[in-house]
Design a protein around this motif. Sequence first.
Motif, mmCIF file in Angstrom:
data_model
loop_
_atom_site.group_PDB
_atom_site.id
_atom_site.type_symbol
_atom_site.label_atom_id
_atom_site.label_comp_id
_atom_site.label_asym_id
_atom_site.label_seq_id
_atom_site.Cartn_x
_atom_site.Cartn_y
_atom_site.Cartn_z
ATOM 1 N N LEU A 250 6.082 5.514 8.016
ATOM 2 C CA LEU A 250 6.536 4.150 7.322
ATOM 3 C C LEU A 250 5.291 3.667 6.429
ATOM 4 C CD1 LEU A 250 8.356 2.260 10.252
ATOM 5 C CD2 LEU A 250 9.098 2.839 8.170
ATOM 6 N N LEU A 251 4.012 3.723 6.960
ATOM 7 C CA LEU A 251 2.967 3.049 6.142
ATOM 8 C C LEU A 251 2.832 3.754 4.514
ATOM 9 C CD1 LEU A 251 -0.451 2.495 7.373
ATOM 10 C CD2 LEU A 251 -0.149 3.745 4.947
ATOM 11 N N ALA A 252 3.196 5.058 4.398
ATOM 12 C CA ALA A 252 3.285 5.930 3.236
ATOM 13 C C ALA A 252 4.298 5.463 2.637
ATOM 14 C CB ALA A 252 3.358 7.321 3.623
ATOM 15 N N ILE A 253 5.627 5.189 3.252
ATOM 16 C CA ILE A 253 6.851 4.730 2.441
ATOM 17 C C ILE A 253 6.777 3.370 1.731
ATOM 18 C CG2 ILE A 253 9.306 4.335 2.732
ATOM 19 C CD1 ILE A 253 9.252 6.802 4.738
ATOM 20 N N THR A 254 6.212 2.488 2.637
ATOM 21 C CA THR A 254 6.338 1.291 2.010
ATOM 22 C C THR A 254 5.022 1.047 1.129
ATOM 23 O OG1 THR A 254 4.951 0.624 4.133
ATOM 24 C CG2 THR A 254 7.210 0.076 4.261
ATOM 25 N N SER A 255 4.094 1.781 1.363
ATOM 26 C CA SER A 255 2.834 1.431 0.217
ATOM 27 C C SER A 255 3.385 1.790 -1.069
ATOM 28 C CB SER A 255 1.714 2.103 0.762
ATOM 29 O OG SER A 255 1.841 3.575 0.643
ATOM 30 N N VAL A 256 4.357 2.685 -1.207
ATOM 31 C CA VAL A 256 4.775 3.355 -2.613
ATOM 32 C C VAL A 256 5.931 2.873 -2.963
ATOM 33 C CG1 VAL A 256 5.253 5.530 -4.060
ATOM 34 C CG2 VAL A 256 3.478 5.440 -2.235
ATOM 35 N N ALA A 257 7.117 2.676 -2.266
ATOM 36 C CA ALA A 257 8.226 2.411 -2.451
ATOM 37 C C ALA A 257 8.658 1.045 -2.311
ATOM 38 C CB ALA A 257 9.151 3.313 -1.827
#
Length: 407
Positions: A250-257
């Motif tokens: 979730l951290l990776a997805i929200t940081s980018v998208a």
Amino acid sequence: MSSSILRQPRAVWAVAFACVIAFMGIGLVDPILKEIAAQLDATPSQVSLLFTSYMAVMGVAMLVTGVVSSRIGAKRTLLLGLLLIIVFAGLAGASGSVGAIIGFRAGWGLGNALFIATALSTIVSAASGSLAQAIILFEAALGLGIASGPLIGGLLGNVSWRGPFFGVSVLMTIALLATAWFLPETPPAGRRTSLADPFRALAHPALLALALVAVCYNLGFFTLLAAGPFALPSLGIMQIGWVFFGWGLLLAITSVAVAPGLQRRWGTIPTMIACLGLFGLDLALLAWWAESEVAVATGIIAAGAVLGVINTLVTEAVMGVAPVERPVASAAYSFVRFTGGALGPYLALRLAEQQGVHAPFWFGAIAVTTGVVIALLGARTVHRALHGAPARHSTDEAAAELVGDTA
């Protein structure tokens, strides 16, 4: 995400890959904390020093990253950092006491400092496209590393608690070879920086305000990482790995998208403050329901959604507010946030030993709430630095290509 962000030189992808492996080190030990404590007869607060020694040394070492890079060049600094991580991760895996692992994690933190601070400025300098795209690429590598760290730690930790340390050493060797092969020589450029430069940079009120916010944020961030596994007593190594994999994903997805859209809609500072508030609330709910493993696992995973947004917005703000070289700004900011946040895991788990499983999360919630107050008090100063200084105008225009007006 626009396709242009994917059209990068091979050197950028080599450094980004190495970043993924480097950031694995943050969450790698999460699934094996309880196993290390059991196998080496250590208390929770003792194993928390695996985080504290790593971050404290990394924070102090950030002060010398610019000094080293400005004298031997970015490529050699990156390779030196990678080599140190390879050596100290391997030594940690071969250790027979928790004290030795703590010491070798400190050496690992030194290598990470040399690598990470230089990697950010290298990606920003070498990437095609806007500043915002380069930072999002860096944050994507950070997110992938943080997400995969617990999962790999769980997989290798199922074999032995030593496995994750040896695994990082092998993966970092691959990253070192890729960086050496694909990254062109980068001789020292510009003026040589000094140890005093990061402290001078902190004289800029906007940078200091963001650094203090990051201290409070990191206290909550690493409290979650350190206390989380001990609040899940019935879960095994692999199960804890999956919980923190969900958090990191979730951290990776929200940081980018997600972060760019929220930033475009609400602005950098309001979005950052709102997400800090949500993180503080999440920690408070974890404290309230700390005896429910379902609630704890859900709260840990949910925290990743807001942490990704905070990471991206704070990093971009730091790169934009200080009228100094980016490596100097990064070193100053990282020194304050990592050294300040280093005490979080130890204090949190000492509180757990003395006051019970609820206490670490209350501690984290109070720390993050303090960060919200500092962010509110410094919001006007940070906003002026981001949008009012002519020297930063070209940077703002570049960022606007992807994320729009952040006013």
